[in-house]
Design a protein around this motif. Structure first.
Motif, PDB file in Angstrom:
ATOM      1  N   VAL A  20       0.847  -1.190   0.000  1.00  0.00           N
ATOM      2  CA  VAL A  20       0.000   0.000   0.000  1.00  0.00           C
ATOM      3  C   VAL A  20       0.880   1.237   0.000  1.00  0.00           C
ATOM      4  O   VAL A  20       1.778   1.370   0.818  1.00  0.00           O
ATOM      5  CB  VAL A  20      -0.922   0.025   1.233  1.00  0.00           C
ATOM      6  N   ALA A  21       0.638   2.113  -0.951  1.00  0.00           N
ATOM      7  CA  ALA A  21       1.413   3.355  -0.982  1.00  0.00           C
ATOM      8  C   ALA A  21       1.100   4.176   0.251  1.00  0.00           C
ATOM      9  O   ALA A  21      -0.050   4.366   0.615  1.00  0.00           O
ATOM     10  CB  ALA A  21       1.071   4.148  -2.242  1.00  0.00           C
ATOM     11  N   CYS A  22       2.154   4.653   0.887  1.00  0.00           N
ATOM     12  CA  CYS A  22       1.983   5.417   2.122  1.00  0.00           C
ATOM     13  C   CYS A  22       1.737   6.880   1.793  1.00  0.00           C
ATOM     14  O   CYS A  22       2.481   7.485   1.048  1.00  0.00           O
ATOM     15  CB  CYS A  22       3.228   5.283   3.005  1.00  0.00           C
ATOM     16  N   SER A  23       0.702   7.443   2.376  1.00  0.00           N
ATOM     17  CA  SER A  23       0.411   8.848   2.105  1.00  0.00           C
ATOM     18  C   SER A  23       0.304   9.669   3.385  1.00  0.00           C
ATOM     19  O   SER A  23       0.331  10.879   3.332  1.00  0.00           O
ATOM     20  CB  SER A  23      -0.901   8.970   1.315  1.00  0.00           C
ATOM     21  N   ASP A  24       0.162   9.011   4.549  1.00  0.00           N
ATOM     22  CA  ASP A  24       0.049   9.733   5.805  1.00  0.00           C
ATOM     23  C   ASP A  24       1.326   9.568   6.617  1.00  0.00           C
ATOM     24  O   ASP A  24       1.965   8.527   6.569  1.00  0.00           O
ATOM     25  CB  ASP A  24      -1.138   9.204   6.618  1.00  0.00           C
ATOM     26  N   PRO A  25       1.679  10.598   7.413  1.00  0.00           N
ATOM     27  CA  PRO A  25       2.907  10.522   8.215  1.00  0.00           C
ATOM     28  C   PRO A  25       2.723   9.605   9.414  1.00  0.00           C
ATOM     29  O   PRO A  25       2.756  10.020  10.564  1.00  0.00           O
ATOM     30  CB  PRO A  25       3.127  11.975   8.631  1.00  0.00           C
ATOM     31  N   GLU A  26       2.508   8.288   9.153  1.00  0.00           N
ATOM     32  CA  GLU A  26       2.148   7.348  10.210  1.00  0.00           C
ATOM     33  C   GLU A  26       3.252   7.167  11.241  1.00  0.00           C
ATOM     34  O   GLU A  26       2.998   6.774  12.371  1.00  0.00           O
ATOM     35  CB  GLU A  26       1.824   5.984   9.595  1.00  0.00           C
ATOM     36  N   GLY A  27       4.522   7.447  10.860  1.00  0.00           N
ATOM     37  CA  GLY A  27       5.611   7.172  11.775  1.00  0.00           C
ATOM     38  C   GLY A  27       6.281   8.411  12.332  1.00  0.00           C
ATOM     39  O   GLY A  27       7.361   8.306  12.896  1.00  0.00           O
ATOM     40  N   VAL A  28       5.699   9.569  12.165  1.00  0.00           N
ATOM     41  CA  VAL A  28       6.348  10.789  12.637  1.00  0.00           C
ATOM     42  C   VAL A  28       6.089  10.938  14.130  1.00  0.00           C
ATOM     43  O   VAL A  28       5.020  11.325  14.570  1.00  0.00           O
ATOM     44  CB  VAL A  28       5.834  12.021  11.877  1.00  0.00           C
ATOM     45  N   ILE A  29       7.091  10.579  14.929  1.00  0.00           N
ATOM     46  CA  ILE A  29       7.018  10.698  16.374  1.00  0.00           C
ATOM     47  C   ILE A  29       8.025  11.760  16.800  1.00  0.00           C
ATOM     48  O   ILE A  29       9.185  11.711  16.415  1.00  0.00           O
ATOM     49  CB  ILE A  29       7.340   9.359  17.050  1.00  0.00           C
ATOM     50  N   TYR A  30       7.614  12.681  17.603  1.00  0.00           N
ATOM     51  CA  TYR A  30       8.461  13.820  17.918  1.00  0.00           C
ATOM     52  C   TYR A  30       9.328  13.564  19.163  1.00  0.00           C
ATOM     53  O   TYR A  30       8.891  12.958  20.143  1.00  0.00           O
ATOM     54  CB  TYR A  30       7.605  15.065  18.127  1.00  0.00           C
ATOM     55  N   LYS A  31      10.544  14.035  19.104  1.00  0.00           N
ATOM     56  CA  LYS A  31      11.469  13.838  20.222  1.00  0.00           C
ATOM     57  C   LYS A  31      11.078  14.654  21.448  1.00  0.00           C
ATOM     58  O   LYS A  31      11.193  14.209  22.574  1.00  0.00           O
ATOM     59  CB  LYS A  31      12.894  14.211  19.791  1.00  0.00           C
ATOM     60  N   GLY A  32      10.667  15.871  21.204  1.00  0.00           N
ATOM     61  CA  GLY A  32      10.232  16.702  22.306  1.00  0.00           C
ATOM     62  C   GLY A  32      11.370  17.336  23.093  1.00  0.00           C
ATOM     63  O   GLY A  32      11.153  17.908  24.162  1.00  0.00           O
ATOM     64  N   ALA A  43       7.565   3.674   4.770  1.00  0.00           N
ATOM     65  CA  ALA A  43       8.729   2.991   4.217  1.00  0.00           C
ATOM     66  C   ALA A  43       8.659   2.846   2.699  1.00  0.00           C
ATOM     67  O   ALA A  43       9.677   2.618   2.048  1.00  0.00           O
ATOM     68  CB  ALA A  43       8.884   1.611   4.853  1.00  0.00           C
ATOM     69  N   ASN A  44       7.452   2.972   2.121  1.00  0.00           N
ATOM     70  CA  ASN A  44       7.281   2.763   0.682  1.00  0.00           C
ATOM     71  C   ASN A  44       6.363   3.819   0.084  1.00  0.00           C
ATOM     72  O   ASN A  44       5.447   4.322   0.754  1.00  0.00           O
ATOM     73  CB  ASN A  44       6.672   1.374   0.400  1.00  0.00           C
ATOM     74  N   GLN A  45       6.596   4.127  -1.181  1.00  0.00           N
ATOM     75  CA  GLN A  45       5.721   5.042  -1.916  1.00  0.00           C
ATOM     76  C   GLN A  45       5.640   4.586  -3.364  1.00  0.00           C
ATOM     77  O   GLN A  45       6.659   4.363  -4.018  1.00  0.00           O
ATOM     78  CB  GLN A  45       6.237   6.475  -1.855  1.00  0.00           C
ATOM     79  N   LYS A  46       4.422   4.408  -3.854  1.00  0.00           N
ATOM     80  CA  LYS A  46       4.195   4.062  -5.256  1.00  0.00           C
ATOM     81  C   LYS A  46       3.794   5.314  -6.020  1.00  0.00           C
ATOM     82  O   LYS A  46       2.975   6.106  -5.541  1.00  0.00           O
ATOM     83  CB  LYS A  46       3.116   2.985  -5.391  1.00  0.00           C
TER      84      LYS A  46
END
Length: 257
Positions: A20-32, A43-46
């Motif tokens: 599945v092509a990734c379109s949302d920032p599902e892994g953006v976790i902030y350091k703070g 990890a992937n984009q089509k």
């Protein structure tokens, strides 16, 4: 029936799940902790390349801490077998302004008509891991292909020596080029594609995934070794392989409508 082809291979293969092509920032976790941190959406984009995209592939890059200005350096790695210089990173550095959370990495390519209609162009974009957010999404794999408009030309018959089976197979042809597609050939969501020349012989057959996943070694793909045409029947000599090795060459035949 297609479902029967797993009877003798049930210990080796399992049904694959479609990428599945990734379109949302599902892994953006902030350091703070106030330091800039970055991540790709996944990890992937089509990508489907088309005349209206300005010969550009856009890859979003996300910044967790938006305070102040910052920049991130990117590097582009092209897969082996792709012509040198065909794709270029137009933004080796992305500059973020104060408050800006999303930047764009731009990969350019020449006129779309200079690209193979059947090829899947693979590349990866990355930045230094130490600058990544805790999600560690500092590399994204990109699969780019020309957008083609496929229409059905009828139903043929597909025979697989590898799995020892055969079935009625829908066949589609692109309006823009002499490219054919066998939708859901081995597994739903995974077509087999090839192009023919003016004489009706195979002119292009790129490596492509079958949709079956080896229980131990992962996705099974096919590599074109040659072909023969007799009337409406095209027989492909295909090498079935995984990262760790291969299962040898098998003859797979499609009888066109």
């Amino acid at each position: 029936m297609k479902l029967n082809i797993l009877k003798s291979w049930s210990l080796l293969f399992a049904m694959a799940t479609a990428l599945v092509a990734c379109s949302d920032p599902e892994g953006v976790i902030y350091k703070g902790d106030g330091t800039p941190d970055y991540a790709f959406a996944g990890a992937n984009q089509k990508v489907e390349m088309q005349p209206t995209d300005g010969n550009k592939i856009i890859v979003p890059v996300y910044r967790g801490n938006t305070n102040g200005a910052s920049s991130i350096d990117l590097s582009l790695k092209i897969a082996e077998g792709i012509e040198e210089g065909l794709f270029a990173l137009n933004t080796p550095t992305i500059n973020f302004e104060d408050g800006q959370s999303v930047g764009e990495a731009i990969i350019t390519y020449p006129d779309i008509n200079d690209l193979s209609a059947a090829a899947i162009y693979k590349m990866s974009l990355s930045f230094e891991e130490e600058k990544a957010s805790p999600s560690k999404l500092n590399t994204i794999s990109i699969s780019a292909q020309r957008k083609l408009t496929f229409k059905s030309i009828g139903t043929g018959f597909f025979t697989t020596q590898f799995f020892g089976d055969g079935w009625d197979q829908p066949v589609e042809k692109a309006e823009e080029a002499n490219v054919y597609r066998l939708p859901d050939c081995y597994v739903a969501g995974y077509p087999i594609m090839f192009s023919l020349d003016e004489e009706g012989n195979v002119s292009s057959f790129v490596d492509q995934e079958t949709g079956y996943v080896h229980s131990e070694y992962g996705m099974v793909s096919v590599n074109y070794q040659g072909s023969m045409r007799q009337g409406k029947a095209i027989t492909f000599a295909l090498l079935f392989y995984v990262d760790a090795g291969n299962f040898g060459v098998s003859e797979e035949t499609i009888e066109l409508p």
